[in-house]
Design an enzyme around this catalytic site. Structure first.
Site: not given
Ligand code: PH4
Ligand code: ZN
Length: 306
Positions: A82-83, A181, A214
């Site tokens: 992810d990302h 978040g 979320s």
């Molecule tokens: N993500 C989650 C990103 C998590 O660096 P990290 O582990 O904190 O990154 O890609 C989402 O799109 C989640 O969305 P949400 O916050 O609405 O659940």
């Molecule tokens: Zn994301």
């Protein structure tokens, strides 16, 4: 079951008019909760790890845990980065057996995003690994902002079509007003559906991905409050808006924050109720089970789009 490429799950989802949930994990309990819920529901899921998750848990451990979980699970699972921003991390994920990677170069100018994304497609393609990329910035946009301000941060549908043609990606995450978040919206939650519709048209039915999805449900917030977790003003994407996004072409819905909220409420309430307990299984176990129930409900919501 072996791990499957993301594009297979997404193609099936588009055909069926539903979305696959992508749930993030950083530790054993979240992984068990997500895989358990997928098995309960009999539906596939993406197991998503950010670069932060990989540096927290270790790439080798993540892959070993997921392989063990997949071997014991009758539903298809996709292990997804992810990302991904760092090409070395992306390369290592591909080598270690990830079946999907996201390249997030959305903070770069369009041409540089195209070039970096193409480079990842070239790395991933020979190994059968799927590639997701992002356009626009993941920020909540208030109703009162001007069209110009909105255009400056959200995806440009014309660019989205060009981006897909130039890069050969398998899925696209367009910024349409969500953010990561627990505090997504100051005013009324509202995704930019007109923009999403245009992106779907311009990208010719390519599976789209909704980040920051979320929903921060009231009942989860109530459990947080009861357990002493302070999250005033938390607000997510209403579930009817998730379903509308799926109708418009979203095939993968990313959920992380809801699991975190449910987990912390579970840990805090187990510790509050039993102040003398210190065996981690006694406070992590109930939290894990609560996350499993939440993920199960979410998978069912995303699978049953009318
Ligand atoms: N993500 C989650 C990103 C998590 O660096 P990290 O582990 O904190 O990154 O890609 C989402 O799109 C989640 O969305 P949400 O916050 O609405 O659940
Ligand atoms: Zn994301």
């Amino acid at each position: 079951m072996p791990l499957v490429p993301g594009r297979e799950l997404l193609a099936e989802a588009r055909r069926g008019g539903y979305a696959v949930g992508a749930f993030n994990f950083n530790n054993l309990e979240f992984l068990q909760a997500i895989v358990g819920a997928a098995g309960d529901a009999g539906r596939p899921v993406f197991l998503a790890t950010s670069e932060g998750a990989i540096s927290y848990a270790g790439l080798e451990s993540v892959v070993a845990l997921v392989r063990a979980a997949a071997a014991a699970t009758p539903v298809p699972l996709c292990l997804h980065l992810d990302h991904g921003k760092n090409l070395d991390v992306i390369r290592r994920c591909i080598e270690f057996g990830y079946t999907s990677v996201m390249i997030d170069a959305s903070d770069l100018p369009f041409e540089e995003n195209v070039a970096k994304t193409r480079a990842v497609v070239e790395l991933a393609r020979p190994r059968g690994v799927s590639v997701e990329a992002e356009l626009g910035r993941l920020v909540g946009v208030e109703d009162e902002v001007s069209v110009a301000e909105r255009d400056a941060v959200l995806v440009d549908p014309e660019q989205a079509g060009e981006f897909v043609r130039l890069t050969g990606i398998d899925s696209l995450a367009p910024a349409v007003g969500t953010s990561h978040g627990a505090f997504k919206f100051k005013g009324e939650p509202k995704l930019d559906f007109d923009r999403l519709r245009l992106v779907a048209e311009r990208t010719g039915g390519l599976p789209l991905v909704l980040h920051g999805a979320s929903s921060v449900p009231d009942e989860v917030l109530a459990r947080c409050r009861d357990a002493g977790v302070e999250v005033p003003g938390a607000r997510g994407v209403p579930q009817d808006q998730l379903l509308e996004a799926i109708r418009l072409g979203v095939a993968k819905v990313n959920v992380d924050t809801d699991l975190r909220l449910e987990f912390v409420a579970g840990v805090r309430s187990a510790l509050n109720e039993h102040p003398s307990r210190f065996d981690p299984r006694e406070y992590l176990g109930p939290a894990r089970d609560a996350v499993r129930a939440l993920v199960g409900k979410r998978i069912r919501l995303l699978s049953n789009v009318k």
